[in-house]
Write an enzyme that holds these catalytic residues in place. Sequence first.
Site, PDB file in Angstrom:
ATOM      1  N   LYS A 191       0.833  -1.206   0.000  1.00 59.46           N
ATOM      2  CA  LYS A 191       0.000   0.000   0.000  1.00 59.46           C
ATOM      3  C   LYS A 191       0.864   1.250   0.000  1.00 59.46           C
ATOM      4  O   LYS A 191       1.676   1.453   0.910  1.00 59.46           O
ATOM      5  CB  LYS A 191      -0.924   0.041   1.219  1.00 59.46           C
ATOM      6  CG  LYS A 191      -1.992   1.127   1.031  1.00 59.46           C
ATOM      7  CD  LYS A 191      -2.733   1.499   2.301  1.00 59.46           C
ATOM      8  CE  LYS A 191      -2.037   2.563   3.089  1.00 59.46           C
ATOM      9  NZ  LYS A 191      -1.927   3.867   2.398  1.00 59.46           N
ATOM     10  N   GLU A 266       9.445   0.100  11.070  1.00 58.96           N
ATOM     11  CA  GLU A 266      10.502   1.104  11.072  1.00 58.96           C
ATOM     12  C   GLU A 266       9.807   2.431  11.292  1.00 58.96           C
ATOM     13  O   GLU A 266       9.030   2.872  10.452  1.00 58.96           O
ATOM     14  CB  GLU A 266      11.278   1.033   9.754  1.00 58.96           C
ATOM     15  CG  GLU A 266      12.647   1.658   9.846  1.00 58.96           C
ATOM     16  CD  GLU A 266      12.604   3.099   9.447  1.00 58.96           C
ATOM     17  OE1 GLU A 266      12.686   3.960  10.353  1.00 58.96           O
ATOM     18  OE2 GLU A 266      12.480   3.362   8.250  1.00 58.96           O
ATOM     19  N   CYS A 300      13.351   9.634   8.643  1.00 59.07           N
ATOM     20  CA  CYS A 300      13.163   9.099  10.002  1.00 59.07           C
ATOM     21  C   CYS A 300      14.462   9.092  10.793  1.00 59.07           C
ATOM     22  O   CYS A 300      14.452   9.244  12.003  1.00 59.07           O
ATOM     23  CB  CYS A 300      12.552   7.707   9.934  1.00 59.07           C
ATOM     24  SG  CYS A 300      13.434   6.636   8.829  1.00 59.07           S
TER      25      CYS A 300
HETATM   26  P1  ADP Z   1       2.050  10.242   8.445  1.00 58.69           P
HETATM   27  O1  ADP Z   1       1.333  10.496   9.732  1.00 58.69           O
HETATM   28  O2  ADP Z   1       3.284  11.006   8.320  1.00 58.69           O
HETATM   29  O3  ADP Z   1       1.204  10.323   7.220  1.00 58.69           O
HETATM   30  P2  ADP Z   1       1.839   7.429   8.893  1.00 58.69           P
HETATM   31  O4  ADP Z   1       2.774   6.652   9.696  1.00 58.69           O
HETATM   32  O5  ADP Z   1       0.481   7.654   9.456  1.00 58.69           O
HETATM   33  O6  ADP Z   1       2.562   8.756   8.540  1.00 58.69           O
HETATM   34  O7  ADP Z   1       1.668   6.756   7.459  1.00 58.69           O
HETATM   35  C1  ADP Z   1       2.567   5.850   6.890  1.00 58.69           C
HETATM   36  C2  ADP Z   1       1.775   4.808   6.135  1.00 58.69           C
HETATM   37  O8  ADP Z   1       0.904   4.142   7.049  1.00 58.69           O
HETATM   38  C3  ADP Z   1       0.873   5.350   5.031  1.00 58.69           C
HETATM   39  O9  ADP Z   1       0.870   4.437   3.949  1.00 58.69           O
HETATM   40  C4  ADP Z   1      -0.475   5.400   5.705  1.00 58.69           C
HETATM   41  O10 ADP Z   1      -1.543   5.320   4.793  1.00 58.69           O
HETATM   42  C5  ADP Z   1      -0.426   4.169   6.565  1.00 58.69           C
HETATM   43  N1  ADP Z   1      -1.348   4.189   7.718  1.00 58.69           N
HETATM   44  C6  ADP Z   1      -1.755   5.260   8.445  1.00 58.69           C
HETATM   45  N2  ADP Z   1      -2.612   4.881   9.424  1.00 58.69           N
HETATM   46  C7  ADP Z   1      -2.744   3.540   9.336  1.00 58.69           C
HETATM   47  C8  ADP Z   1      -3.491   2.552  10.071  1.00 58.69           C
HETATM   48  N3  ADP Z   1      -4.260   2.879  11.096  1.00 58.69           N
HETATM   49  N4  ADP Z   1      -3.367   1.266   9.687  1.00 58.69           N
HETATM   50  C9  ADP Z   1      -2.575   0.919   8.660  1.00 58.69           C
HETATM   51  N5  ADP Z   1      -1.873   1.792   7.921  1.00 58.69           N
HETATM   52  C10 ADP Z   1      -1.940   3.093   8.247  1.00 58.69           C
END
Ligand code: ADP
Length: 501
Positions: A191, A266, A300
């Site tokens: 994804k 990570e 990061c």
């Molecule tokens: P940011 O807050 O900087 O956008 P995230 O860590 O939330 O960073 O996002 C990194 C990845 O994790 C993206 O692909 C995002 O769509 C996905 N993501 C965000 N929230 C969730 C969740 N609850 N479950 C699974 N994937 C998630």
Amino acid sequence: MSDLFVELTAPNGRKYSQPRGLFINNEFVKSKSGETISTINPSDETEICSVYAAGPEDVDIAVAAARKAFKDPSWRDMDSTARGELLLKFAELIEKHRETLATIETWDNGKAYTISLAEDLGEVIGTLKYYAGYADKIHGQVITTSPKKLAYTLREPLGVCGQIIPWNFPLAMAAWKLGPALCTGNTVVLKAAEQTPLSILYLATLVKEAGFPPGVINFINGEGRKAGAALAQHHGVDKIAFTGSTATGKEIMKLASVNMKNITLETGGKSPLLVFDDADLEQAVKWAHVGIMYNQGQVCTATSRILVQEGVYDKFISEFKEHVAQTSVVGDPFKDDTFQGPQVTKAQFDNVLSYIEAGKSAGAKLIAGGEAFKNVGGKGFFIAPTIFADVTDEMKIYKEEVFGPFVVISSFKTEEEAVERANDTTYGLGAAVFTQNITKGHRLAREIEAGMVWINSSNDADIRIPFGGVKQSGIGRELGEAGLEAYTNKKAVHVNLGTKL
Ligand code: ADP
């Protein structure tokens, strides 16, 4: 068909056909709900295009495709050398499309084109080639016990791997995850981050051409809380590999527990960079700059907390300020001399500005920046490279990850104090140490709680060397030989060569 592709002309004049669908079973398809998300050019805030966004139903379909492919003899029984050759072919196709991929990455993410082209794409191609080479060099072991027993291990793929990547290095993070997963015989549902889906979709066009059987590599877009969460908690998924924020990593851990998935995480950091009185100051200044300002500070491992010994504190600050002013050229990411483009989204831009306000109101000394950068046509999410000095341990800007061109500097007296303060964080991703005393350098490398320590450099990552964090910076390792561990099981086989119990 036409709805699944859109003909685009990028700001640098490059024309190409942008896929908009979900890539499942080697085909682009619409999402079942028809829902789309739109992606924005962070340099001028215009919409580039919209792409189909996956919901739980689409995730089910992608996972089923990956499951079927995992069991299909065309993939499962593929000769390991042939699997390596497939990965090599994929890497070669990426090389052929390098300029287009770098263009899309810059357009969608905002990073400088010269860097996308040379560094991001170099890393993508290098990582896939590196793991292509491993495909036929992954062995089990015979373990000698007694003459009555033959015992050996088999290295087996885990199965269907859900991979959730962030927006700061979309293609490189995809390569870090695809390379080891595929060379070990897994199948993948990856994804992309909703902020930067476009380069991953273009990459999908090369999957079929490289010759991967349908369902081995599937790419979906969609919001984290919908598509990401559906993938993380899917019973048909055996592993989740995630790169992103610590808060989301914790959420994914919980979701992945439904069927006790193997996980690699990570996550965030507030990595220290220590400069001792005996450091080569010119080197320290140079690396401290790339360590925090590279990729708009959206890294990061960024060494975002600089601790300087009091004997060189003032000198370091004045030289660092001068170096940042000369080197951090902010501007249109498609211009050759640009080092720093816009932050990826308005949300990130606003977040960095809020930390700037927090720094000012806490009484930290503003050395440079401290505001949005308006000189790129008045639009876009640009931030002036920001340096705060005299920052103290209790300040929010000292403790929290900012993820922008934003650095805090503080002074220390002794080595003992430096170690204690370096370790006084919930994170443990990277750490940099500047000293010309080799004994001290190696001693500190052991004492600092981090997954990676750089002695006399910063953020000097290498695809052959394990990457990952301790504490709340993650679980497991990517890259290098260690990256293979994250994608294989060791099955033990006990053969009875005797006749009695
Ligand atoms: P940011 O807050 O900087 O956008 P995230 O860590 O939330 O960073 O996002 C990194 C990845 O994790 C993206 O692909 C995002 O769509 C996905 N993501 C965000 N929230 C969730 C969740 N609850 N479950 C699974 N994937 C998630």
